[in-house]
Design a protein around this motif. Structure first.
Motif, PDB file in Angstrom:
ATOM      1  N   ALA A 122       0.818  -1.205   0.000  1.00 50.64           N
ATOM      2  CA  ALA A 122       0.000   0.000   0.000  1.00 50.64           C
ATOM      3  C   ALA A 122       0.861   1.269   0.000  1.00 50.64           C
ATOM      4  N   VAL A 123       1.911   1.291   0.793  1.00 47.75           N
ATOM      5  CA  VAL A 123       2.767   2.474   0.880  1.00 47.75           C
ATOM      6  C   VAL A 123       3.517   2.692  -0.433  1.00 47.75           C
ATOM      7  N   VAL A 124       4.126   1.638  -0.962  1.00 48.24           N
ATOM      8  CA  VAL A 124       4.890   1.763  -2.204  1.00 48.24           C
ATOM      9  C   VAL A 124       3.961   2.140  -3.358  1.00 48.24           C
ATOM     10  N   GLY A 125       2.807   1.500  -3.438  1.00 46.42           N
ATOM     11  CA  GLY A 125       1.854   1.812  -4.500  1.00 46.42           C
ATOM     12  C   GLY A 125       1.339   3.230  -4.428  1.00 46.42           C
ATOM     13  N   LEU A 126       1.061   3.711  -3.230  1.00 49.42           N
ATOM     14  CA  LEU A 126       0.572   5.081  -3.065  1.00 49.42           C
ATOM     15  C   LEU A 126       1.640   6.095  -3.474  1.00 49.42           C
ATOM     16  N   THR A 143      -2.153  -7.421  -8.698  1.00 50.62           N
ATOM     17  CA  THR A 143      -0.972  -6.903  -8.009  1.00 50.62           C
ATOM     18  C   THR A 143       0.333  -7.371  -8.623  1.00 50.62           C
ATOM     19  N   ARG A 144       0.460  -8.663  -8.859  1.00 48.24           N
ATOM     20  CA  ARG A 144       1.733  -9.182  -9.370  1.00 48.24           C
ATOM     21  C   ARG A 144       2.058  -8.608 -10.751  1.00 48.24           C
ATOM     22  N   GLY A 145       1.088  -8.577 -11.634  1.00 47.05           N
ATOM     23  CA  GLY A 145       1.314  -8.036 -12.978  1.00 47.05           C
ATOM     24  C   GLY A 145       1.605  -6.552 -12.962  1.00 47.05           C
ATOM     25  N   ALA A 146       0.819  -5.805 -12.196  1.00 49.81           N
ATOM     26  CA  ALA A 146       1.039  -4.353 -12.101  1.00 49.81           C
ATOM     27  C   ALA A 146       2.400  -4.051 -11.486  1.00 49.81           C
ATOM     28  N   ALA A 147       2.777  -4.811 -10.469  1.00 44.78           N
ATOM     29  CA  ALA A 147       4.076  -4.596  -9.829  1.00 44.78           C
ATOM     30  C   ALA A 147       5.224  -4.940 -10.775  1.00 44.78           C
ATOM     31  N   TRP A 149       5.360  10.999 -20.473  1.00 41.48           N
ATOM     32  CA  TRP A 149       3.918  10.855 -20.299  1.00 41.48           C
ATOM     33  C   TRP A 149       3.537   9.387 -20.089  1.00 41.48           C
ATOM     34  N   TYR A 150       4.143   8.493 -20.845  1.00 39.87           N
ATOM     35  CA  TYR A 150       3.849   7.066 -20.708  1.00 39.87           C
ATOM     36  C   TYR A 150       4.294   6.545 -19.345  1.00 39.87           C
ATOM     37  N   ALA A 151       5.432   7.033 -18.869  1.00 39.73           N
ATOM     38  CA  ALA A 151       5.903   6.645 -17.539  1.00 39.73           C
ATOM     39  C   ALA A 151       4.918   7.108 -16.471  1.00 39.73           C
ATOM     40  N   ALA A 152       4.403   8.319 -16.610  1.00 40.70           N
ATOM     41  CA  ALA A 152       3.450   8.855 -15.639  1.00 40.70           C
ATOM     42  C   ALA A 152       2.156   8.053 -15.633  1.00 40.70           C
ATOM     43  N   VAL A 153       1.684   7.649 -16.807  1.00 45.63           N
ATOM     44  CA  VAL A 153       0.472   6.822 -16.886  1.00 45.63           C
ATOM     45  C   VAL A 153       0.719   5.475 -16.198  1.00 45.63           C
ATOM     46  N   ILE A 154       1.875   4.875 -16.450  1.00 45.10           N
ATOM     47  CA  ILE A 154       2.219   3.612 -15.792  1.00 45.10           C
ATOM     48  C   ILE A 154       2.290   3.812 -14.281  1.00 45.10           C
ATOM     49  N   GLN A 155       2.903   4.909 -13.841  1.00 46.26           N
ATOM     50  CA  GLN A 155       3.011   5.168 -12.410  1.00 46.26           C
ATOM     51  C   GLN A 155       1.643   5.290 -11.758  1.00 46.26           C
ATOM     52  N   LEU A 156       0.766   6.053 -12.368  1.00 49.12           N
ATOM     53  CA  LEU A 156      -0.560   6.249 -11.786  1.00 49.12           C
ATOM     54  C   LEU A 156      -1.372   4.955 -11.811  1.00 49.12           C
ATOM     55  N   ALA A 157      -1.443   4.315 -12.966  1.00 49.26           N
ATOM     56  CA  ALA A 157      -2.271   3.117 -13.096  1.00 49.26           C
ATOM     57  C   ALA A 157      -1.738   1.964 -12.248  1.00 49.26           C
ATOM     58  N   CYS A 158      -0.465   1.670 -12.365  1.00 49.73           N
ATOM     59  CA  CYS A 158       0.103   0.552 -11.602  1.00 49.73           C
ATOM     60  C   CYS A 158       0.099   0.854 -10.105  1.00 49.73           C
ATOM     61  N   GLY A 159       0.362   2.102  -9.741  1.00 45.81           N
ATOM     62  CA  GLY A 159       0.323   2.474  -8.335  1.00 45.81           C
ATOM     63  C   GLY A 159      -1.045   2.248  -7.722  1.00 45.81           C
ATOM     64  N   VAL A 160      -2.092   2.669  -8.422  1.00 44.68           N
ATOM     65  CA  VAL A 160      -3.455   2.484  -7.921  1.00 44.68           C
ATOM     66  C   VAL A 160      -3.801   0.997  -7.847  1.00 44.68           C
ATOM     67  N   LEU A 161      -3.459   0.232  -8.872  1.00 42.42           N
ATOM     68  CA  LEU A 161      -3.738  -1.206  -8.848  1.00 42.42           C
ATOM     69  C   LEU A 161      -3.026  -1.903  -7.690  1.00 42.42           C
ATOM     70  N   VAL A 162      -1.780  -1.528  -7.456  1.00 39.15           N
ATOM     71  CA  VAL A 162      -1.023  -2.137  -6.359  1.00 39.15           C
ATOM     72  C   VAL A 162      -1.625  -1.748  -5.005  1.00 39.15           C
ATOM     73  N   VAL A 163      -1.988  -0.488  -4.833  1.00 38.83           N
ATOM     74  CA  VAL A 163      -2.614  -0.061  -3.572  1.00 38.83           C
ATOM     75  C   VAL A 163      -3.872  -0.875  -3.311  1.00 38.83           C
TER      76      VAL A 163
END
Length: 138
Positions: free
Chosen positions: A25-29, A79-83, A60-74
């Motif tokens: 949760a912390v890392v994803g957030l 979780t495993r795929g997003a991480a 921009w693509y990195a930011a989209v990955i950060q937001l989407a994967c971060g939310v999925l992980v939180v």
């Protein structure tokens, strides 16, 4: 083996899934916050207050990955795929952006990329822990 050792091991085993979930949760957030800052200019924005222009490579693509994967992980969804995607994106960022400036992360400003890369790789290997929306199926 002493009674204390047995009790400590049992306590650690019982706490493990909750500690994994807290780490997730912390890392994803934190990762999602980086993406939101770059995409929407919140929390100080990207690189001093701005946003990343839509469609620019790789920011921009990195930011989209950060937001989407971060939310999925939180949330503990996929979780495993997003991480794994998040970890790979940070490895890419380190080797293409940071390492060309200097060898070591302390010298090239790549500490966050390295830490996120390894933290997400750990999440991908260990799974979501407790309190994940997908439960124990991952």
């Amino acid at each position: 083996m002493s009674q204390f050792t047995t009790t400590a091991q049992a306590t650690a085993a019982a706490a493990r899934p909750h500690l994994i979930a807290l780490h997730r949760a912390v890392v994803g957030l934190l990762f999602a916050c980086h993406g939101a800052a770059s995409l929407f200019g919140v929390l100080g924005g990207a690189h001093g207050g701005g946003t990343v222009a839509v469609g620019t490579w790789p920011g921009w693509y990195a930011a989209v990955i950060q937001l989407a994967c971060g939310v999925l992980v939180v949330l503990g969804l996929g979780t495993r795929g997003a991480a794994l995607v998040a970890s790979g994106s940070m490895a890419y960022a380190y080797f293409t952006v940071h390492q060309e400036n200097a060898l070591f992360p302390l010298q090239n400003g790549g500490e966050p990329a390295v830490l996120f890369c390894w933290a997400f790789l750990l999440i991908a290997a260990l799974g979501p822990g407790s309190f994940a929306l997908t439960g124990r199926r991952e």
